[in-house]
Every structure is written in structure tokens, then in C-alpha cells.
Design a protein around this motif. Structure first.
Motif, PDB file in Angstrom:
ATOM      1  N   THR A 144       0.847  -1.181   0.000  1.00 34.96           N
ATOM      2  CA  THR A 144       0.000   0.000   0.000  1.00 34.96           C
ATOM      3  C   THR A 144       0.885   1.234   0.000  1.00 34.96           C
ATOM      4  O   THR A 144       2.093   1.154  -0.223  1.00 34.96           O
ATOM      5  CB  THR A 144      -0.956  -0.010   1.207  1.00 34.96           C
ATOM      6  N   VAL A 145       0.283   2.399   0.230  1.00 28.75           N
ATOM      7  CA  VAL A 145       1.025   3.648   0.419  1.00 28.75           C
ATOM      8  C   VAL A 145       0.718   4.154   1.811  1.00 28.75           C
ATOM      9  O   VAL A 145      -0.318   3.813   2.398  1.00 28.75           O
ATOM     10  CB  VAL A 145       0.648   4.703  -0.649  1.00 28.75           C
ATOM     11  N   THR A 146       1.622   4.928   2.366  1.00 25.64           N
ATOM     12  CA  THR A 146       1.478   5.333   3.772  1.00 25.64           C
ATOM     13  C   THR A 146       0.231   6.158   4.032  1.00 25.64           C
ATOM     14  O   THR A 146      -0.242   6.220   5.163  1.00 25.64           O
ATOM     15  CB  THR A 146       2.712   6.128   4.222  1.00 25.64           C
ATOM     16  N   SER A 147      -0.325   6.771   2.992  1.00 25.24           N
ATOM     17  CA  SER A 147      -1.525   7.585   3.173  1.00 25.24           C
ATOM     18  C   SER A 147      -2.800   6.749   3.229  1.00 25.24           C
ATOM     19  O   SER A 147      -3.872   7.252   3.589  1.00 25.24           O
ATOM     20  CB  SER A 147      -1.652   8.607   2.036  1.00 25.24           C
ATOM     21  N   LEU A 199      -3.286   1.841  -7.399  1.00 21.76           N
ATOM     22  CA  LEU A 199      -2.979   2.108  -5.990  1.00 21.76           C
ATOM     23  C   LEU A 199      -2.618   3.568  -5.782  1.00 21.76           C
ATOM     24  O   LEU A 199      -3.120   4.227  -4.860  1.00 21.76           O
ATOM     25  CB  LEU A 199      -1.832   1.202  -5.541  1.00 21.76           C
ATOM     26  N   THR A 200      -1.760   4.096  -6.627  1.00 24.10           N
ATOM     27  CA  THR A 200      -1.334   5.491  -6.462  1.00 24.10           C
ATOM     28  C   THR A 200      -2.482   6.461  -6.739  1.00 24.10           C
ATOM     29  O   THR A 200      -2.510   7.560  -6.187  1.00 24.10           O
ATOM     30  CB  THR A 200      -0.153   5.822  -7.394  1.00 24.10           C
ATOM     31  N   THR A 223       6.144   6.132  -4.442  1.00 18.78           N
ATOM     32  CA  THR A 223       6.408   7.174  -3.465  1.00 18.78           C
ATOM     33  C   THR A 223       5.621   6.836  -2.205  1.00 18.78           C
ATOM     34  O   THR A 223       4.417   6.608  -2.262  1.00 18.78           O
ATOM     35  CB  THR A 223       5.965   8.549  -4.004  1.00 18.78           C
ATOM     36  N   ASP A 224       6.297   6.761  -1.078  1.00 22.64           N
ATOM     37  CA  ASP A 224       5.658   6.408   0.193  1.00 22.64           C
ATOM     38  C   ASP A 224       5.046   5.006   0.160  1.00 22.64           C
ATOM     39  O   ASP A 224       4.041   4.746   0.835  1.00 22.64           O
ATOM     40  CB  ASP A 224       4.594   7.440   0.585  1.00 22.64           C
ATOM     41  N   GLY A 225       5.643   4.114  -0.610  1.00 25.30           N
ATOM     42  CA  GLY A 225       5.160   2.741  -0.637  1.00 25.30           C
ATOM     43  C   GLY A 225       5.472   2.020   0.659  1.00 25.30           C
ATOM     44  O   GLY A 225       6.454   2.324   1.347  1.00 25.30           O
ATOM     45  N   LYS A 226       4.633   1.055   1.004  1.00 22.86           N
ATOM     46  CA  LYS A 226       4.821   0.315   2.254  1.00 22.86           C
ATOM     47  C   LYS A 226       4.347  -1.119   2.078  1.00 22.86           C
ATOM     48  O   LYS A 226       3.293  -1.362   1.479  1.00 22.86           O
ATOM     49  CB  LYS A 226       4.023   0.966   3.391  1.00 22.86           C
TER      50      LYS A 226
END
Length: 286
Positions: A144-147, A199-200, A223-226
Motif C-alpha cells: 500500500t502507500v502510507t496515506s 494504488l497510487t 512514493t511512500d510505498g509500504k
């Protein structure tokens, strides 16, 4: 698969590593061919007294660190040196050569003795190259992304209400249904690149890919991937990585024996824990 995505090379051309890599495959016979000699340090290598190991350029964490395969840092770099040691080649008798991923899996003579670049073992590839016994069983991971509101999930139950997606026809998509069973029908994408874009763009909350792809996506592409975590292994034969050698190489049995000795001794598990499951980068989801 990969994948690295996989693919990349595992990822840059996802289909190359994951196409067919998502399907289980039997491993090669790990015993040396009749009459073959595995005398330490005296194998029929390309250069007498030296073991030449190939890999792609560039290479990425956690498989290799700082694009330097010679360092011994990173899972595949460490595994390569461990195999070499088992074969009787100390570190100063190991040389590295860079070979494009596509070229390594094509038919024809190789410029290396063995190559470790996240190659999924498949029957199709076995028509062109030899594989060693597998040194890594590929696992599925949730990215996912951190957001995302699901970035803090720590269990499979915590993902039940997430909008999830994966590439069509892959074990990643199957894992969503079998391991997570979300309340919302999973989204299907033609490629991992399409899934990553969704996802983005916020069309899905998270996507499922194989763990190597997850590492690459979160370190180099998103960017900010987790990585939220790894999913439990599915039953049956998993996707596996093996070292590539020339088709019919006299070294294949010896390399496979070396890999199996490392497995029996627990060395592969130790290196996996050190480089692939350290620092909580990909925790197990239960």
C-alpha cells in the motif's frame, strides 16, 4: 515471478519473471550426473580455479545492496558466496559478471558459471537453461502507500474491508481470495504496472504481489510505498527461485547439492531472516 514483478527484470517487464513463474514447477534433479566430480575448487568452470557468478545490472535491495553484488550484502549476494564456499571457492576466487536478465534466460552458451537474479523456476525456461535446486520460496505480500487507511493493518482481519487488487491470472490474485477473503470483490488488472497505478490513484487500498516485487515497488517505484506484510504460504509447491546455469552444465548437480547442504544446515533460513525479514520490513500477517 518476481514479479521483480517480475518483472524487472522481475519488474520492468513483469511478464518475464512472473509469466509462468506464478505456476508451481518441479525442481531439477539435485544429484550430480553420473561420473561428475564435485571436487572442491576443481570444477570445470569457465575459468580454471575461479567461479564466475552472473547477475543483472542494476540489481536492487534486498537481493543486492547498493548495486554491488561483490559485497556479500543482500540475500542473493550472500547466497552466491555461500554456494561458492560449499563448492570450494573462497571469496577471492569468485568473480562477478553483469548479464541482462533476458539474455541470461535465452538459449545458448553463457558467460557465467551460475547466475542469481530472482529467476523463477519454470518448465518453459528449463527448455533453454538448467536450474539449481531452489534457494528461495516466493511469498505473497500486501503493498500500500502510507496515506492509505489500511497502512497500519497488522493482521489479515484488518484487511477484510480493504479494496484489494492484483494482476489477473496470478497466484497473487488467488491469494486475495484464499488468504484474505475481502468483503469487496478484488479488482483485476492486466499487469502489475496497472495495479500499481490504481494504488497510487486511490482506486484500490492495497495490492497483492509476490514479495520480491513488493520490495522493489516500495524501494524504487512507489512514493511512500509500504509493505503491510506477507501472507501465509498457500498449500502445494510454491513459486521458487533457482540459480541459472548453461543447459546441460556439468556444474548443475554440484551447485544443487551445495544449495541443499545450505538448506539442511539452516544457512538459507538464516540468510532469509537476515536480509528478507529483518527490521520488520515484511512482517507475517496472521
Amino acid at each position: 515471478m518476481p514479479s521483480p514483478l517480475p518483472a524487472r527484470r522481475l519488474l520492468v517487464a513483469v511478464a518475464l519473471v512472473l509469466a509462468a513463474g506464478c505456476a508451481p514447477a518441479d525442481t531439477n534433479d539435485t544429484a550430480p550426473a553420473a561420473g561428475a566430480s564435485c571436487a572442491p575448487g576443481a570444477l570445470p568452470t569457465r575459468t580454471a580455479g575461479t567461479l564466475t557468478v552472473g547477475t543483472d545490472e542494476p540489481v536492487y535491495p534486498p537481493w543486492y545492496i547498493d548495486d554491488d553484488p561483490t559485497s556479500g550484502r543482500g540475500f542473493e549476494s550472500a547466497v552466491a558466496y555461500a554456494i561458492a564456499d560449499q563448492l570450494g571457492y573462497p571469496r577471492d576466487k569468485v568473480t562477478w559478471i553483469r548479464v541482462p536478465f533476458n539474455a541470461a534466460v535465452q538459449p545458448g552458451p553463457k558467460t557465467f558459471d551460475l547466475n542469481l537474479t530472482e529467476f523463477s523456476i519454470t518448465d518453459e525456461r528449463r527448455q533453454a537453461v538448467d536450474f539449481s535446486a531452489p534457494y528461495y520460496d516466493v511469498k505473497q505480500a500486501v503493498v500500500t502507500v502510507t496515506s492509505s487507511r489500511f497502512a497500519g493493518a497488522t493482521s489479515i482481519d484488518g484487511l477484510k474491508n480493504a479494496r484489494l487488487g492484483a494482476q489477473v491470472g496470478t497466484t497473487s490474485y488467488d491469494a486475495i481470495a484464499s488468504e484474505i477473503a475481502p468483503t469487496t470483490q478484488p479488482a483485476v488488472f492486466n499487469t502489475n504496472d496497472d495495479a500499481k497505478l490504481a494504488l497510487t490513484n486511490g482506486q484500490v487500498d492495497a495490492i497483492v504481489v509476490d514479495l520480491p516485487t513488493a520490495f522493489y515497488m516500495t524501494s524504487a517505484e512507489l512514493t511512500d510505498g509500504k509493505i503491510i506484510g506477507q501472507l501465509p504460504a498457500a498449500p502445494g509447491t510454491p513459486e521458487q527461485f533457482g540459480a541459472i546455469l548453461d543447459k546441460g552444465s556439468p556444474l548443475t548437480g554440484c551447485v544443487s547439492d551445495a544449495v541443499e547442504r545450505l538448506r539442511t544446515a539452516g544457512t538459507l533460513d538464516q540468510l532469509e531472516q537476515q536480509w528478507l525479514a529483518s527490521a520488520g520490513s515484511a512482517p507475517e500477517l496472521r
